[in-house]
Scaffold this active site. Structure first.
Site, mmCIF file in Angstrom:
data_model
loop_
_atom_site.group_PDB
_atom_site.id
_atom_site.type_symbol
_atom_site.label_atom_id
_atom_site.label_comp_id
_atom_site.label_asym_id
_atom_site.label_seq_id
_atom_site.Cartn_x
_atom_site.Cartn_y
_atom_site.Cartn_z
ATOM 1 N N GLY A 1 33.045 11.074 -29.368
ATOM 2 C CA GLY A 1 33.695 12.294 -28.883
ATOM 3 C C GLY A 1 32.621 13.243 -28.586
ATOM 4 N N LEU A 2 32.860 14.285 -28.459
ATOM 5 C CA LEU A 2 31.456 15.311 -28.328
ATOM 6 C C LEU A 2 31.933 15.700 -29.791
ATOM 7 C CD1 LEU A 2 32.358 16.934 -24.987
ATOM 8 C CD2 LEU A 2 30.655 15.802 -25.073
ATOM 9 N N SER B 1 28.534 8.833 -30.557
ATOM 10 C CA SER B 1 27.831 7.561 -29.780
ATOM 11 C C SER B 1 28.020 8.807 -28.135
ATOM 12 C CB SER B 1 29.054 6.597 -30.096
ATOM 13 O OG SER B 1 30.441 6.801 -30.509
ATOM 14 N N GLY C 1 36.300 16.767 -33.320
ATOM 15 C CA GLY C 1 37.220 16.977 -34.616
ATOM 16 C C GLY C 1 37.603 15.323 -35.231
ATOM 17 N N GLY D 1 0.506 1.783 7.893
ATOM 18 C CA GLY D 1 0.206 1.160 8.552
ATOM 19 C C GLY D 1 0.325 -0.420 8.668
ATOM 20 N N VAL E 1 2.748 5.398 1.390
ATOM 21 C CA VAL E 1 3.127 5.394 2.796
ATOM 22 C C VAL E 1 2.397 5.336 3.631
ATOM 23 C CG1 VAL E 1 5.031 7.196 3.428
ATOM 24 C CG2 VAL E 1 5.517 6.186 0.903
ATOM 25 N N GLY F 1 1.222 -1.338 0.268
ATOM 26 C CA GLY F 1 -0.029 -0.283 -0.158
ATOM 27 C C GLY F 1 0.543 0.977 -0.046
#
Length: 591
Positions: free
Chosen positions: A426-427, A500, A431, A15, A12, A10
């Site tokens: 790579g970003l 990638s 290059g 009980g 939070v 059930g």
């Protein structure tokens, strides 16, 4: 005595832990030392002003006691004159839904608590759906904390009707609603005069009379977990009976082979038969090839074998399920590759088409929990990220791998060099394309057979239908990885220049070719440097909010952990970087 496994679940603070503690207390199932410890703990860390805090009987972790919540699944064993019980107290917080799934996976029944003041909440609905998905068929709804509302019958009826409306969508055999106060013990064990309008069972009466999950009858199913060969005179298959009864002299099927059970061996001697749940060693009459994960089934009704299914999935990780991403699935005693076709977020539930990378023995989850369920693992961290229940197999594929006369070996011999995937990652602005072009120029001049797959070029054709969401990026790399693997089979040195960004897809690309046929090149350029270069103006657009899901800005980049070659483009010119790649390939024996 019969054993009933049940869970409490059930939202939070509804009980759950208090209810289990009260159940143990009212049933006179606590020893004197337990009561003494409960009294001391209630005064020290309790939440009821020094009165007995029954939740402390179940919540044992320090963090649970400090916060007054349940985090992990807590199992408790108890027994009455009528039945033995194992109860799993499961957490209510949304981030611990995976623990609720764990508890429900072996349960015969569920006690779903809800706070009468709050009614049916989102987490109540989620837990009810998960219980239904996992095959729990008997449910009691404990409408708790009615003491705070004067034990109002009107409130109880409203809450019961609300849950009944929800349950119409679920696959429960029966639902019983009980008005209750766990802290005061009302209708937990004995009937209370505070609810004279209620004439149904108390919680314990319901638990003592509800039917547990019956042992599965029908054809025998035996899961091989270990090939037991202590010496040259004995070869047995050790494992567990997952369904039916395995009998000596029974005719069984394993794959396409039929044989007979010659012996059923245990430490206490041979058996004539082994029932569901028994762990034994089976000796076959014939020398049939078998390994971990195989399933022996009754010859007249063997389990199915397939690699594509309709399944119900529960996703349990903060990183959502990405369609096309390669995961692992553990089903039975076998681990196979896994992909799905739909996206799911944390704690979401969905029906999807799933694919394994190898055929597996299976049955519908409704028929056999063990052969119809699987867990999904992250390929890199091995963390459990999801759970699945098989509905049915999809139509078997009629696609078969065609054997060809001219194979990779013949092409390698003709080309005079080894094939390889040279994967530059790579970003944007690092290059990669420039370096890949220079590398191919050098290899081509040396007479090597090459091809360059560039990220931008491929998006003009093969991947023109994909965008830049995480799911599209996964599919983008999946397609390129498959193309690169085909080119390696053609005997080529394939240069792949893609951002990638995700480790999982780069790992997939590596796995598609041989161990010595993949070279990862990390074109390591810091974000600040790449952004300063910004040859296409993409970073400026991303910073202005004109370009969503841009790697490094609002989409993550996961750098390689152990690349074969790392290029620091802040110190190397493009030509020097290309020369370093060629030198690295020579060191690796590619050229």
């Amino acid at each position: 005595m019969e054993l009933l496994r049940f869970i409490t679940c059930g939202s939070v603070d509804d009980g759950k832990s208090t209810l289990i503690g009260r159940l143990l207390y009212e049933s006179k199932l606590l020893y004197a030392d337990h009561l003494a410890a409960l009294e001391a703990d209630s005064k020290r860390v309790g939440t009821r002003g020094g009165e007995l805090d029954f939740a402390l009987l179940v919540d044992g972790l320090a963090a649970e006691r400090e916060q007054g919540i349940t985090i992990d699944v807590a199992y408790r064993f108890f027994a009455t004159e009528a039945r033995r019980f194992i109860v799993a107290d499961t957490p209510g917080h949304e981030q611990y839904t995976r623990n609720m799934v764990t508890g429900a996976s072996t349960a015969d029944a569920a006690v779903i608590l809800l706070d009468a003041r709050k009614g049916v909440l989102g987490q109540t609905r989620r837990h009810a759906r998960i219980a239904s998905l996992l095959g729990v068929r008997h449910v009691v709804v404990a409408v708790n904390k009615l003491d705070l509302l004067g034990y109002s019958q009107e409130v109880f009826d409203e809450v019961s009707a609300s849950f009944a409306e929800l349950s119409g969508e679920l696959d429960f055999d029966g639902i019983t609603c009980v008005p209750m106060s766990a802290t005061e013990g009302v209708n937990v064990v004995g009937r209370s005069e505070l609810t004279p309008w209620y004439d149904g069972p108390t919680l314990l009466q319901w638990l003592e009379t509800v039917e547990p999950r019956a042992r599965r009858a029908g054809p025998s199913r035996f899961l091989v977990q270990w090939v037991n060969r202590p010496d040259a005179t004995f070869r047995g298959l050790s494992g567990r009976v997952l369904g039916g009864t395995v009998r000596r002299d029974e005719t069984v099927r394993l794959g396409n082979r039929t044989t007979t059970v010659a012996r059923i061996v245990t430490m206490d001697g041979d058996l004539d038969e082994a029932p569901t749940g028994a762990s034994v060693t089976v000796v076959l009459a014939d020398d049939v090839d078998a390994s971990r994960g195989d399933v022996l089934g009754a010859a007249q009704d063997p389990p199915g074998v397939a690699d594509s299914f309709q399944a119900r999935l529960v996703w349990l990780h903060e990183d959502g399920l990405l369609p096309g991403r390669q995961y692992l699935a553990k089903i039975g005693a076998r681990t196979v590759g896994f992909t799905a076709t739909k996206a799911l977020g944390l704690n979401e539930i969905g029906v999807d088409t799933v694919h394994f990378d190898a055929p597996v023995p299976f049955e519908s989850y409704r028929v056999n929990r063990d052969l119809g369920s699987f867990v999904v693992l992250d390929r890199l961290s091995n963390a459990t990220v999801g759970a699945g229940m098989i509905d049915f197999a999809l139509s078997p594929s009629n696609v078969r791998w065609q054997t060809l006369t001219v194979d990779k070996r013949a092409r390698i011999a003709r080309n005079g060099h080894r094939p390889c995937v040279v994967w530059l990652t790579g970003l944007s602005g690092a290059g990669k394309s420039t370096i890949a072009d220079l590398v191919e120029k050098t290899l081509h001049a040396e007479g090597r057979h090459t091809f360059l797959l560039d990220g931008d070029n491929v998006r003009h054709g093969l991947n023109s239908d994909l965008g830049f969401t995480d799911a599209d990026r996964v599919e983008n790399i999946r397609r390129i990885a498959e193309v690169a693997a085909l080119m390696v089979d053609a005997g080529l040195i394939v240069l792949v220049s893609f951002i990638s960004p995700f480790q999982a897809e780069r790992a997939l690309a590596r796995d598609l070719v041989g161990e010595d046929e993949f070279c990862e090149v990390f074109v390591d350029t810091p974000l600040a440097v790449a952004e300063q270069r910004d040859p296409k103006g993409l970073y400026r657009k991303a910073r202005r909010g004109e370009l969503a899901n841009f790697t490094g800005i609002d989409s993550p980049y996961e750098p390689p952990l152990e690349p074969e070659i790392r290029l620091d483009t802040t110190t190397l010119s493009p030509q020097a970087a290309a020369d370093a790649v060629v030198a690295g390939l020579r060191t690796l024996g590619v050229c």
